[in-house]
Design a protein around this motif. Structure first.
Motif, mmCIF file in Angstrom:
data_model
loop_
_atom_site.group_PDB
_atom_site.id
_atom_site.type_symbol
_atom_site.label_atom_id
_atom_site.label_comp_id
_atom_site.label_asym_id
_atom_site.label_seq_id
_atom_site.Cartn_x
_atom_site.Cartn_y
_atom_site.Cartn_z
ATOM 1 N N UNK A 1 34.394 23.900 10.822
ATOM 2 C CA UNK A 1 34.163 23.699 12.136
ATOM 3 C C UNK A 1 33.674 25.211 13.055
ATOM 4 N N UNK A 2 34.056 26.766 12.757
ATOM 5 C CA UNK A 2 33.933 27.867 13.298
ATOM 6 C C UNK A 2 33.474 27.927 13.583
ATOM 7 N N UNK B 1 15.120 40.726 27.518
ATOM 8 C CA UNK B 1 15.383 40.268 26.208
ATOM 9 C C UNK B 1 15.818 39.313 26.009
ATOM 10 N N UNK B 2 16.083 38.425 24.793
ATOM 11 C CA UNK B 2 16.324 36.900 24.336
ATOM 12 C C UNK B 2 17.828 38.097 22.970
ATOM 13 N N UNK B 3 18.658 37.120 23.382
ATOM 14 C CA UNK B 3 19.662 37.945 22.392
ATOM 15 C C UNK B 3 20.189 36.928 21.748
ATOM 16 N N UNK B 4 19.827 36.528 20.265
ATOM 17 C CA UNK B 4 20.491 35.032 20.123
ATOM 18 C C UNK B 4 20.877 35.129 18.219
ATOM 19 N N UNK B 5 21.670 34.636 18.239
ATOM 20 C CA UNK B 5 22.455 33.652 17.234
ATOM 21 C C UNK B 5 22.198 32.503 16.701
ATOM 22 N N UNK B 6 21.312 32.238 16.043
ATOM 23 C CA UNK B 6 21.352 30.815 15.385
ATOM 24 C C UNK B 6 22.428 29.987 15.263
ATOM 25 N N UNK B 7 23.227 30.904 14.918
ATOM 26 C CA UNK B 7 24.094 30.255 13.640
ATOM 27 C C UNK B 7 25.530 31.562 13.971
ATOM 28 N N UNK B 8 26.344 30.847 14.674
ATOM 29 C CA UNK B 8 27.494 32.170 14.653
ATOM 30 C C UNK B 8 28.496 31.902 14.459
ATOM 31 N N UNK B 9 28.323 32.331 13.091
ATOM 32 C CA UNK B 9 29.353 32.067 12.359
ATOM 33 C C UNK B 9 29.392 31.024 11.271
ATOM 34 N N UNK B 10 28.250 31.908 10.448
ATOM 35 C CA UNK B 10 27.393 30.968 9.697
ATOM 36 C C UNK B 10 27.886 30.900 8.717
ATOM 37 N N UNK B 11 28.636 31.432 8.111
ATOM 38 C CA UNK B 11 29.265 31.696 6.481
ATOM 39 C C UNK B 11 30.122 30.330 7.268
ATOM 40 N N UNK C 1 29.740 20.379 16.908
ATOM 41 C CA UNK C 1 31.160 19.739 16.634
ATOM 42 C C UNK C 1 31.700 19.147 17.330
ATOM 43 N N UNK C 2 32.182 19.820 18.548
ATOM 44 C CA UNK C 2 32.723 19.139 19.513
ATOM 45 C C UNK C 2 31.977 18.969 21.066
ATOM 46 N N UNK C 3 30.513 19.635 21.034
ATOM 47 C CA UNK C 3 29.773 18.917 21.981
ATOM 48 C C UNK C 3 29.815 19.869 22.868
#
Length: 273
Positions: free
Chosen positions: A109-110, A92-102, A132-134
Motif C-alpha cells: 500500500x505504500x 519546473x514541474x517535478x513529478x513522481x507519477x508513481x512514488x513507491x512504484x515497486x 488507496x486511502x484517498x
C-alpha cells in the motif's frame, strides 16, 4: 509599499488557485494507478521489472503531463524522477507519477502520486496523493501544510529517546559507500531513538513527519522528486529541514534531515557518529 503588498497577495492567490488545480490533476492520475493495483506483478529479470515500472509511470504521466503543462505552459518538465541537483532558472514541474512504484507492483500500500512546482530552485507548492486511502497532502510556500484541508503540525517531541524516526534508500543501485553509511546510521539510531523505521518511499515518511506521526526522517543522497514534496510539507508544518550536516537543504544537498525542531540537533548528533 502598498502596491508591493498587493502584488505579493495576488501572486499568493494565483499560486493557491494553481494548487487547487494541481490537486485535481494528481487525484486523477492516482485514480488511474488505483485501477491497476491489486495482484503482485511477477518479473524474472531487471529488464522485466523496468518494463513493469514504466507501464505504471506511463499510466499516470498520460494524465499528469498534458494537464500540468496546460496549467503552466512555460514551466519546464523534469523527465527523470531519479535526477538530482539544481534546476535551471525558471519554473519546473517535478513529478513522481508513481512514488513507491515497486511497492505498487508488489501489492503493497505504500505508494503515492506527487507533483511539485519549483520556482528558481525553491518549491512553491506540492501535492502528495495516496490513492488507496484517498488522502491528499498539500503545501503552499508561506501558507502552511494541510491534509485534506486540515492544518498539519510536526510533533512537539524534545527527546530523541522517545522519538520514532525513519530512513529510506535513495535508489536500488546506490553507491556502496552510501549504503554502508545508511547502515551505520540505522545502527546509531537504534541505540538512540525509540523506534527506527526503514522503508521506501521517502515521501511517505516525510508526510508522517509533517503530520506529527513520526519525529524525524533522514536520507543520504536522493533525487529531487522524492525529497522536494516532503521538504516543503515539513517546513510548512513547522519542522526543520537541513542537510545531514545541519546546513540549509537545497536540491544540491547530498542528504536530508527533516525533524521536529525539538529533536533536530539531537538527531544531527547521532547521525554524525
Amino acid at each position: 509599499m502598498s502596491k508591493t503588498f498587493r502584488t505579493t497577495d495576488a501572486a499568493t492567490a494565483s499560486d493557491a488557485h494553481l494548487l487547487d488545480e494541481t490537486v485535481m490533476v494528481v487525484r486523477a492520475a492516482g485514480a488511474a494507478l488505483r485501477e491497476r493495483f491489486g495482484e503482485v506483478v511477477r518479473y524474472r529479470s531487471r529488464e522485466e521489472l523496468m518494463r513493469a515500472l514504466a507501464v505504471n509511470d506511463a499510466a499516470a504521466l498520460d494524465i499528469l503531463r498534458p494537464r500540468l503543462t496546460a496549467l503552466r505552459p512555460d514551466a519546464g518538465w523534469v523527465e527523470d524522477e531519479l535526477d538530482g541537483g539544481a534546476l535551471p532558472a525558471g519554473e519546473w514541474w517535478v513529478v513522481d507519477p508513481a512514488e513507491g512504484n515497486v511497492n505498487h507492483l508488489h501489492g503493497l500500500a505504500d505508494w503515492a502520486v506527487t507533483a511539485t512546482l519549483v520556482r528558481e530552485n525553491r518549491p512553491v507548492l506540492t501535492v502528495v496523493h495516496l490513492p488507496l486511502t484517498g488522502e491528499t497532502y498539500t503545501a503552499l510556500s508561506g501558507a502552511g501544510a494541510h491534509l485534506d484541508g486540515r492544518p498539519l503540525r510536526v510533533a512537539p517531541t524534545t527527546d530523541l529517546a522517545l522519538g520514532i524516526v525513519a530512513t529510506s534508500q535513495a535508489r536500488p543501485d546506490e553507491d556502496e559507500k552510501i549504503v554502508r553509511r545508511v547502515g551505520s546510521s540505522i545502527t546509531a539510531m537504534l541505540l538512540d531513538a525509540l523506534v527506527v523505521r526503514t522503508s521506501v518511499p521517502a515521501t511517505l515518511h516525510l508526510v508522517n513527519v509533517a503530520a506529527g506521526r513520526i519525529d524525524a526522517f533522514w536520507q543520504f543522497a536522493g533525487a529531487r522528486a522524492d525529497l522536494l514534496p516532503g521538504a516543503l510539507l515539513v517546513t510548512e508544518a513547522g519542522g526543520r529541514v537541513t542537510d545531514t550536516e545541519g546546513h540549509p537543504w537545497t536540491p544540491r544537498s547530498e542528504g536530508l534531515l527533516a525533524a521536529a525542531p525539538g529533536i533536530h540537533t539531537q538527531t544531527l548528533t547521532t547521525l554524525s557518529h
